[in-house]
Design a protein around this motif. Sequence first.
Motif, PDB file in Angstrom:
ATOM      1  N   GLN A 212       0.807  -1.214   0.000  1.00 32.24           N
ATOM      2  CA  GLN A 212       0.000   0.000   0.000  1.00 32.24           C
ATOM      3  C   GLN A 212       0.845   1.272   0.000  1.00 32.24           C
ATOM      4  O   GLN A 212       0.316   2.372  -0.214  1.00 32.24           O
ATOM      5  CB  GLN A 212      -0.937   0.003   1.203  1.00 32.24           C
ATOM      6  CG  GLN A 212      -1.989  -1.088   1.163  1.00 32.24           C
ATOM      7  CD  GLN A 212      -2.900  -0.974  -0.053  1.00 32.24           C
ATOM      8  OE1 GLN A 212      -3.492   0.074  -0.307  1.00 32.24           O
ATOM      9  NE2 GLN A 212      -3.001  -2.052  -0.824  1.00 32.24           N
ATOM     10  N   VAL A 215       2.908   3.809  -5.054  1.00 32.21           N
ATOM     11  CA  VAL A 215       2.005   4.414  -6.021  1.00 32.21           C
ATOM     12  C   VAL A 215       2.628   4.264  -7.404  1.00 32.21           C
ATOM     13  O   VAL A 215       3.835   4.033  -7.531  1.00 32.21           O
ATOM     14  CB  VAL A 215       1.726   5.894  -5.710  1.00 32.21           C
ATOM     15  CG1 VAL A 215       1.107   6.055  -4.325  1.00 32.21           C
ATOM     16  CG2 VAL A 215       2.983   6.739  -5.835  1.00 32.21           C
ATOM     17  N   PRO A 246      -7.615   4.325  -9.075  1.00 33.96           N
ATOM     18  CA  PRO A 246      -7.460   5.772  -9.273  1.00 33.96           C
ATOM     19  C   PRO A 246      -6.840   6.514  -8.100  1.00 33.96           C
ATOM     20  O   PRO A 246      -6.320   7.617  -8.269  1.00 33.96           O
ATOM     21  CB  PRO A 246      -8.900   6.245  -9.533  1.00 33.96           C
ATOM     22  CG  PRO A 246      -9.762   5.195  -8.924  1.00 33.96           C
ATOM     23  CD  PRO A 246      -9.030   3.911  -9.094  1.00 33.96           C
ATOM     24  N   ASP A 247      -6.857   5.938  -6.910  1.00 39.89           N
ATOM     25  CA  ASP A 247      -6.284   6.623  -5.744  1.00 39.89           C
ATOM     26  C   ASP A 247      -4.779   6.431  -5.618  1.00 39.89           C
ATOM     27  O   ASP A 247      -4.133   7.077  -4.793  1.00 39.89           O
ATOM     28  CB  ASP A 247      -6.957   6.130  -4.454  1.00 39.89           C
ATOM     29  CG  ASP A 247      -8.404   6.561  -4.367  1.00 39.89           C
ATOM     30  OD1 ASP A 247      -8.735   7.617  -4.944  1.00 39.89           O
ATOM     31  OD2 ASP A 247      -9.197   5.844  -3.736  1.00 39.89           O
ATOM     32  N   ARG A 248      -4.199   5.530  -6.450  1.00 37.59           N
ATOM     33  CA  ARG A 248      -2.754   5.278  -6.348  1.00 37.59           C
ATOM     34  C   ARG A 248      -2.060   5.362  -7.702  1.00 37.59           C
ATOM     35  O   ARG A 248      -0.964   4.847  -7.888  1.00 37.59           O
ATOM     36  CB  ARG A 248      -2.504   3.917  -5.693  1.00 37.59           C
ATOM     37  CG  ARG A 248      -2.899   3.899  -4.209  1.00 37.59           C
ATOM     38  CD  ARG A 248      -2.923   2.488  -3.661  1.00 37.59           C
ATOM     39  NE  ARG A 248      -1.623   1.848  -3.781  1.00 37.59           N
ATOM     40  CZ  ARG A 248      -1.462   0.519  -3.805  1.00 37.59           C
ATOM     41  NH1 ARG A 248      -2.511  -0.290  -3.744  1.00 37.59           N
ATOM     42  NH2 ARG A 248      -0.253   0.007  -3.883  1.00 37.59           N
ATOM     43  N   HIS A 281     -14.162  12.914  -9.356  1.00 41.63           N
ATOM     44  CA  HIS A 281     -13.213  12.869  -8.242  1.00 41.63           C
ATOM     45  C   HIS A 281     -12.034  11.959  -8.566  1.00 41.63           C
ATOM     46  O   HIS A 281     -10.883  12.250  -8.192  1.00 41.63           O
ATOM     47  CB  HIS A 281     -13.907  12.414  -6.959  1.00 41.63           C
ATOM     48  CG  HIS A 281     -14.802  13.449  -6.364  1.00 41.63           C
ATOM     49  ND1 HIS A 281     -14.331  14.481  -5.581  1.00 41.63           N
ATOM     50  CD2 HIS A 281     -16.148  13.648  -6.475  1.00 41.63           C
ATOM     51  CE1 HIS A 281     -15.341  15.257  -5.204  1.00 41.63           C
ATOM     52  NE2 HIS A 281     -16.442  14.768  -5.737  1.00 41.63           N
ATOM     53  N   GLU A 282     -12.302  10.866  -9.261  1.00 43.37           N
ATOM     54  CA  GLU A 282     -11.231   9.949  -9.643  1.00 43.37           C
ATOM     55  C   GLU A 282     -10.289  10.605 -10.653  1.00 43.37           C
ATOM     56  O   GLU A 282      -9.067  10.481 -10.559  1.00 43.37           O
ATOM     57  CB  GLU A 282     -11.822   8.664 -10.221  1.00 43.37           C
ATOM     58  CG  GLU A 282     -12.610   7.849  -9.207  1.00 43.37           C
ATOM     59  CD  GLU A 282     -13.356   6.702  -9.845  1.00 43.37           C
ATOM     60  OE1 GLU A 282     -13.393   5.623  -9.237  1.00 43.37           O
ATOM     61  OE2 GLU A 282     -13.913   6.885 -10.940  1.00 43.37           O
ATOM     62  N   ALA A 285      -8.115  13.169  -8.938  1.00 41.74           N
ATOM     63  CA  ALA A 285      -7.057  12.510  -8.169  1.00 41.74           C
ATOM     64  C   ALA A 285      -5.905  12.113  -9.078  1.00 41.74           C
ATOM     65  O   ALA A 285      -4.729  12.359  -8.760  1.00 41.74           O
ATOM     66  CB  ALA A 285      -7.617  11.287  -7.453  1.00 41.74           C
ATOM     67  N   ASN A 290      -3.392  13.245  -6.509  1.00 47.02           N
ATOM     68  CA  ASN A 290      -2.496  12.213  -5.974  1.00 47.02           C
ATOM     69  C   ASN A 290      -1.045  12.680  -5.974  1.00 47.02           C
ATOM     70  O   ASN A 290      -0.298  12.442  -5.007  1.00 47.02           O
ATOM     71  CB  ASN A 290      -2.625  10.922  -6.787  1.00 47.02           C
ATOM     72  CG  ASN A 290      -3.983  10.265  -6.627  1.00 47.02           C
ATOM     73  OD1 ASN A 290      -4.718  10.564  -5.696  1.00 47.02           O
ATOM     74  ND2 ASN A 290      -4.330   9.374  -7.549  1.00 47.02           N
ATOM     75  N   ARG A 293      -0.426  15.287  -3.263  1.00 46.44           N
ATOM     76  CA  ARG A 293      -0.349  14.668  -1.938  1.00 46.44           C
ATOM     77  C   ARG A 293       0.960  13.905  -1.757  1.00 46.44           C
ATOM     78  O   ARG A 293       1.626  14.045  -0.730  1.00 46.44           O
ATOM     79  CB  ARG A 293      -1.545  13.738  -1.723  1.00 46.44           C
ATOM     80  CG  ARG A 293      -1.579  13.079  -0.341  1.00 46.44           C
ATOM     81  CD  ARG A 293      -2.846  12.283  -0.133  1.00 46.44           C
ATOM     82  NE  ARG A 293      -3.000  11.192  -1.084  1.00 46.44           N
ATOM     83  CZ  ARG A 293      -3.860  11.192  -2.094  1.00 46.44           C
ATOM     84  NH1 ARG A 293      -4.652  12.242  -2.302  1.00 46.44           N
ATOM     85  NH2 ARG A 293      -3.951  10.161  -2.911  1.00 46.44           N
ATOM     86  N   GLU A 304     -11.083  20.690  -5.544  1.00 46.62           N
ATOM     87  CA  GLU A 304     -11.662  19.421  -5.989  1.00 46.62           C
ATOM     88  C   GLU A 304     -13.048  19.645  -6.593  1.00 46.62           C
ATOM     89  O   GLU A 304     -13.715  20.626  -6.260  1.00 46.62           O
ATOM     90  CB  GLU A 304     -11.750  18.458  -4.805  1.00 46.62           C
ATOM     91  CG  GLU A 304     -10.407  18.031  -4.274  1.00 46.62           C
ATOM     92  CD  GLU A 304     -10.504  16.791  -3.420  1.00 46.62           C
ATOM     93  OE1 GLU A 304     -11.243  15.859  -3.804  1.00 46.62           O
ATOM     94  OE2 GLU A 304      -9.849  16.755  -2.364  1.00 46.62           O
TER      95      GLU A 304
END
Length: 307
Positions: A212, A215, A246-248, A281-282, A285, A290, A293, A304
């Motif tokens: 986890q 990325v 999509p978050d990574r 939102h995806e 990111a 992403n 961050r 956003e």
Amino acid sequence: MRDRNGLYAGPIVDAHHHFWDLSLDRHPWLRGQTDAKLARDCLPADYLREADGYDIVASVHVEANWDPADPLGEIAWLDGLQRPRGIASRYVGYADLADPGVEALLETMAAHGRVAGIRQILSWHPDPAKSAVTDRHRMADPAWRRGLEALQRLGLSFDMLISPWQAEDALALALAYPGMKFALNHCGSPFDRSAEGMAQWAAGLRSLSRAQNVVLKVSDLVAYDPDWTEASLREVLLTCLDAFGPDRCMLASDHPVVTRFASFRQTYESFRTAYADLGDHELFAMFAGNAARFYDISDITLEEPIS
């Protein structure tokens, strides 16, 4: 956040690009370069000209194989470049993590403010002519890992440029250092375009996604696919998304290296079309949030999309 064709039109944080000035003669690999796309300066004005029409609010400069004996020289040179706010707002510098004295260098980097991470290219290929290193298992070397531990203590991330033949070692590394942030460069480097090679690459991505703290940089799709088609790019783009979600995933140009086989515009249009079915939102990111961050780009305001 979308244009009239339903494609993403919001802010972009380009998570990976390079600058260089050939007159400085600080990049050994560019000496005598015969590829006209590379044998030219790439400075902020050149980058912005290529990116015209896209809302680049921030970007990350990744070490460009500057003279390895003088890694701080590249940082000082970048500091002196005139550019708009946000462009090269964070740096990924170079350090040889196996060097016994690397901690002092890393401490200087960490104190700089703009340096968010380090990259040391570790890519190994069965064909020595395509390898950046001779040791396939560099990531398992205790001396090298001591340098990584110093990196972790100082709060810097590690950009990982490896090959599919090293996915197992990369996973072992990421699991051994769960507090370390790793960015897998250039889609995990799908060198071998045969069906077997692509299957091996995709399996390696899925395996690495178990960690986890890793990325994926979806970048320079054409580096390993010079005769690309929209279908061949789409296969890579969707495989990356399927593996990391999509978050990574963070999107990046790898300009100007990418221009050997594709333009900045072609790169980002491929992103926009392949990922058009994702939610707002995806998309935000992947295109911006992403990377902001991961590299702690906190000196820009990103809005956003409204739900």
